[in-house]
Enzyme design. Structure first.
Site, mmCIF file in Angstrom:
data_model
loop_
_atom_site.group_PDB
_atom_site.id
_atom_site.type_symbol
_atom_site.label_atom_id
_atom_site.label_comp_id
_atom_site.label_asym_id
_atom_site.label_seq_id
_atom_site.Cartn_x
_atom_site.Cartn_y
_atom_site.Cartn_z
ATOM 1 N N ASN A 177 0.841 -1.190 0.000
ATOM 2 C CA ASN A 177 0.000 0.000 0.000
ATOM 3 C C ASN A 177 0.882 1.248 0.000
ATOM 4 O O ASN A 177 1.590 1.509 0.978
ATOM 5 C CB ASN A 177 -0.901 0.021 1.232
ATOM 6 N N GLU A 178 0.874 1.981 -1.106
ATOM 7 C CA GLU A 178 1.458 3.317 -1.246
ATOM 8 C C GLU A 178 2.979 3.379 -1.109
ATOM 9 O O GLU A 178 3.544 4.459 -0.968
ATOM 10 C CB GLU A 178 0.800 4.301 -0.275
#
Length: 859
Positions: free
Chosen positions: A442-443
């Site tokens: 995630n990210e």
């Protein structure tokens, strides 16, 4: 292994744990007696700490993470269990996090990854009678900081920099929606298993044919006690498969022959299978599979699983009339529009959650017309019950690997630990048909893009990433895709979220996280249509939780106001005061700054914001070759503690108004509306963009109306359109009923450029009526923006309370009617609705009595 008879396996799950602060003498028993526990839970149960979720108590429990803790439990072994030729293993499903395990005071294991699952041979160390297991949990924060000193400081968003060094749930270090609570303990069960031979893992590896008429199933069993001994064993598999309706479709016996890895594979075929479909696209058919491990006439082990067969694909291909490629999921050859949300752990102490808690959460999702949930990479690989319920109810799971918002290291020991973590979790999860995607992180690519010193070139696909200062790219682009292909071959893989295109924010390729509303440029939410992408896997808006929730976590009456110290502590987002006030004040008329008015204002604003997003992006699901946007997953579904956050349902399962807005906009058949502004000249338009504060330029307003049909069949409906003057309530225009055929599995444009006179504040009200039943199946109003300019004089909303429902009517158009049942927590089928004259609405409320006190408020 023994050449004598093979005896049944014996398994003991350790429970009744005791704990102590390391270095002290006294052991204290865990009160709850569960097989999994965490130190904060035990301390709270025994009155040694205050509830960290209440008031400002989070500050008062930080000392817990500064200490080191020990757990112990006992188990008894009989002489029969330890007879010659038997093997005994210590089996762990999750230790949080820096754990050293002792059996009868002898070290048998050291682990520094809470996501590992494993077994240790303790045959020579276990004794007849009572045995003692003791687990020493070192200080995780100190350990992560030690590793940081050795391997260097990394860049990240959220938490402290050392968190990326240790394979622990990253949200434990604090997040912008969660508290800083560094847990430790045996957070998943620990077992003692005794056996001659043991099937430790069964994989029902199913491949559905392209024409969906056949499924090839390989029953793959991993046999403990056989590794290094390939060939036939004195065992057989008896495989029994029953159809979703309970009919037997397979009953076969296989001799067990293992390969060099100790795995036995046996194939069979099922003709004309009943397949598993996501909710609203078909049935959630599950086959019941029983694998008995037999030796002669004796069953030594039995494994049962409910498994769904489906074919899932991630389709990325060129589009018609737009650049880039699609990003949509296709299940059993059907393109699926994904409406859902992102999931964080539902508790800071996940051992407090029961199966019923998980069932309640998944039911809330399915009742809210959500067909996909994204398990976020900073939490945990969820409990089995989570995936079982998603299988049962038809919610597709996007599963992140547990990496979030950081520049992770890539030294050899870290890579080895991560590889085992991935294999352990893939093997645990691969029988769940609801999982349709694994994503690497995630990210983390956004972090790499945010800091120029990080060596990241998305066009470089051949270098050795381990030689760069972004070594985790090796994990996401080489290690994980290979492991997913090996261990879960029927599930697609995506390197990260967001990921694709020239940057991670490229709206034309891959998925995006759209945070230019709230974060970033803080765009107006009415402009979500400009901010879409091929798949929007994160976006959101904050709101306060329900008043009943505030009353639960704020125990001091003088702290129950929006700007109190307690309320501020229970909002972890940086700059939330300014951002929340910005979006409320730009859009909503606030009646007062007391807690009740502020809750309503923030919840109404959040619901309007999210409704615009779902509405605008869902319109872009325009059919084959024009899947311009294939999904919207709101950040976030839930909370891990009582807090003001982006969640649409608060910690105590109480839906915010936004939950209902998302539910309406995600309905299988729905109506979409959007009001366009046309300036009368290009010069006026340019001038208005340059000086928006003094926008006196002439313009016209036009309404677009479209229908949404996310079923696999055409739908015949009749569109009814009425235009009301808001203040007077006068019906100023009624369009002739318009018969419409809504195309299957896409949007259908119905009316474009319907003139609307905005100066007198007109609202456009639409209803879709089923052509066959003549029942209203969708309704909605499109109001002039911003709502803060609207006035609603002399409204009369009537409420009639009956068993199981509330009836509502009005004399004038009214916005955002909120229903509250006093002193009861009941689920409402709808809330925060718009009412119009002559169209009375009934809201179903499970468990409501006609004698209950019901109140309403509206805008």
């Amino acid at each position: 292994m023994t050449s004598g008879p093979v005896k049944p396996t014996h398994s003991t799950t350790l429970a009744n744990w005791s704990y102590r602060k390391a270095g002290t003498e006294k052991w204290t028993a865990s009160k709850h007696g569960r097989p999994a526990t965490q130190i904060h839970v035990d301390l709270l149960d025994n009155g040694e700490i205050p509830d960290p979720f209440l008031d400002e108590n989070e500050k008062l429990v930080q000392w817990v993470a500064d200490e080191e803790w020990e757990y112990q439990a006992e188990f008894t072994v009989s002489s029969e269990q330890l007879e010659s030729g038997k093997k005994t293993d210590f089996v762990y499903e999750g230790l949080d996090t820096v754990a050293t395990v002792y059996l009868n005071d002898k070290q048998i294991l050291h682990s520094e990854n809470m996501f590992h699952i494993g077994r240790v041979d303790i045959t020579k160390d276990v004794k007849v009678g009572t045995n003692n297991v003791r687990i020493f949990f070192a200080n995780a924060l100190i350990r992560s900081r030690q590793l940081e000193k050795i391997h260097g400081k990394m860049r990240l968003f959220n938490g402290e920099t050392s968190r990326v060094q240790l394979r622990k749930s990253q949200y434990h270090y604090g997040w912008d929606w969660g508290p800083l609570l560094m847990t430790s303990g045996p957070y998943r069960p620990v077992k003692i298993e005794t056996y001659n031979y043991l099937v430790s893992d069964v994989f029902v590896n199913a491949k559905v044919s392209d024409d969906l008429k056949e499924v090839t199933v390989s029953i793959e069993g991993e046999i403990e006690g056989s590794k290094g001994e390939p060939g036939y064993l004195p065992l057989q598999f008896k495989v029994d498969i029953k159809s979703p309706s309970g009919e037997q479709v397979v009953n076969k016996t296989f001799d067990i022959s293992v390969d060099k890895d100790g795995v036995s594979k046996n194939s069979l075929k099922i003709e004309n299978p009943q397949l598993w479909y996501p909710a609203n696209y078909g049935e959630q058919h599950l086959y019941h599979i029983t694998v008995d491990v037999v030796s002669g006439s004796e069953t030594i082990q039995s494994i049962e699983k409910d498994v769904g067969f489906r074919k899932v694909e991630l389709i990325q291909r060129p589009l018609v009339d737009q650049e880039g490629t699609t990003f949509f999921f296709q299940v059993n050859n059907i393109p699926i529009y994904c409406a859902g949300g992102c999931w964080i752990p539902a508790h800071s102490f996940t051992t407090c959650l029961t199966n019923d808690d998980y069932k309640k959460w998944i039911k809330l999702m399915i009742d809210g017309h959500q067909n996909m949930v994204r398990i976020w990479g900073g939490g945990i690989y969820e409990e089995d019950i989570f995936y079982q319920e998603c299988d049962r109810l038809g919610i597709m799971v996007w599963q992140d690997f547990m990496f979030a918002c950081g520049q992770y290291p890539g030294y050899p020991e870290f890579l080895e630990s991560v590889s085992k973590e991935a294999v352990d979790q893939l093997k645990r999860l691969r029988n769940y048909c609801s999982i349709v995607l694994y994503a690497g992180n995630n990210e983390d690519y956004q972090v790499a893009e945010a800091y120029p010193e990080i060596e990241y070139d998305p066009n470089d696909t051949t270098s050795d990433y381990l030689k760069t200062n972004f070594p985790a790219r090796h994990i996401y682009e080489k290690m994980f895709p290979e492991l997913v292909a090996d261990y879960s071959p029927a599930v697609p893989y995506h390197p990260g979220s967001p990921w694709g295109g020239k940057t991670s924010s490229d709206p034309t390729i891959g998925d995006i996280h759209q945070w230019n509303v709230w974060h970033g440029n803080q765009e107006k939410y009415q402009d979500w249509y400009k901010l879409g992408g091929r798949f929007v896997s994160e976006f959101g808006m904050e709101a306060l939780p329900d008043r009943k929730t505030v009353d639960q976590f704020v125990t001091k009456e003088h702290e129950k106001y929006p700007q109190s110290r307690t309320m501020d502590l229970h909002n972890k987002s940086d700059g939330f005061e300014r951002r929340l006030a910005l979006y409320v004040m730009e859009n909503i008329k606030v009646e007062g700054m007391d807690i009740d008015n502020w809750i309503y204002a923030t919840q109404l604003m959040q619901s309007e914001c999210l409704a615009y997003a779902y509405r605008c992006w869902r319109r872009q699901w325009k059919g084959p070759g024009r899947e311009y946007c294939a999904g919207a997953l709101v950040w976030q579904v839930n909370d891990c503690w009582p807090v003001t956050s982006w969640a649409i349902v608060d910690f105590y399962y109480r839906p915010k108004l936004s939950y209902y807005a998302v539910k309406r906009e995600s309905s299988p058949v729905w109506i979409g509306m959007y009001r366009n502004v046309n300036y009368l000249s290009e010069e006026d338009k340019k001038a208005a963009e340059e000086v928006p504060t003094f926008d006196y330029f002439k313009r016209e307003h036009f309404e677009d109306i479209w229908g949404v049909n996310n079923t696999i069949h055409e739908k015949k409906v009749v569109l009814h359109v009425e235009v009301y003057e808001i203040e007077s309530g006068k019906l100023v225009e009624t369009l002739p009923p318009k018969p419409v055929t809504l195309k299957a599995n896409q949007t259908t444009e119905i009316i474009q450029n319907l003139p609307v006179e905005s100066k007198t504040h007109h609202v456009v009200y639409c209803r879709l009526v089923d052509a066959d039943s003549n029942k209203v199946i969708a309704r909605g109003g499109d109001w002039p923006q911003p709502l803060k300019y609207l006035s609603f004089p002399d409204r009369q909303v009537k409420v009639k309370v009956e068993d199981g429902q509330v009836r509502l009517s009005t004399n004038k158009p009214v916005k955002g009617v909120e229903i509250t049942v006093k002193n009861k927590d009941l689920f409402l089928e709808d809330n925060g609705i718009d009412l119009f004259p002559g169209d009375d609405q009934t809201v179903i409320i499970r468990g409501l009595l006609s004698t209950d006190e019901v109140t309403i408020r509206h805008y």
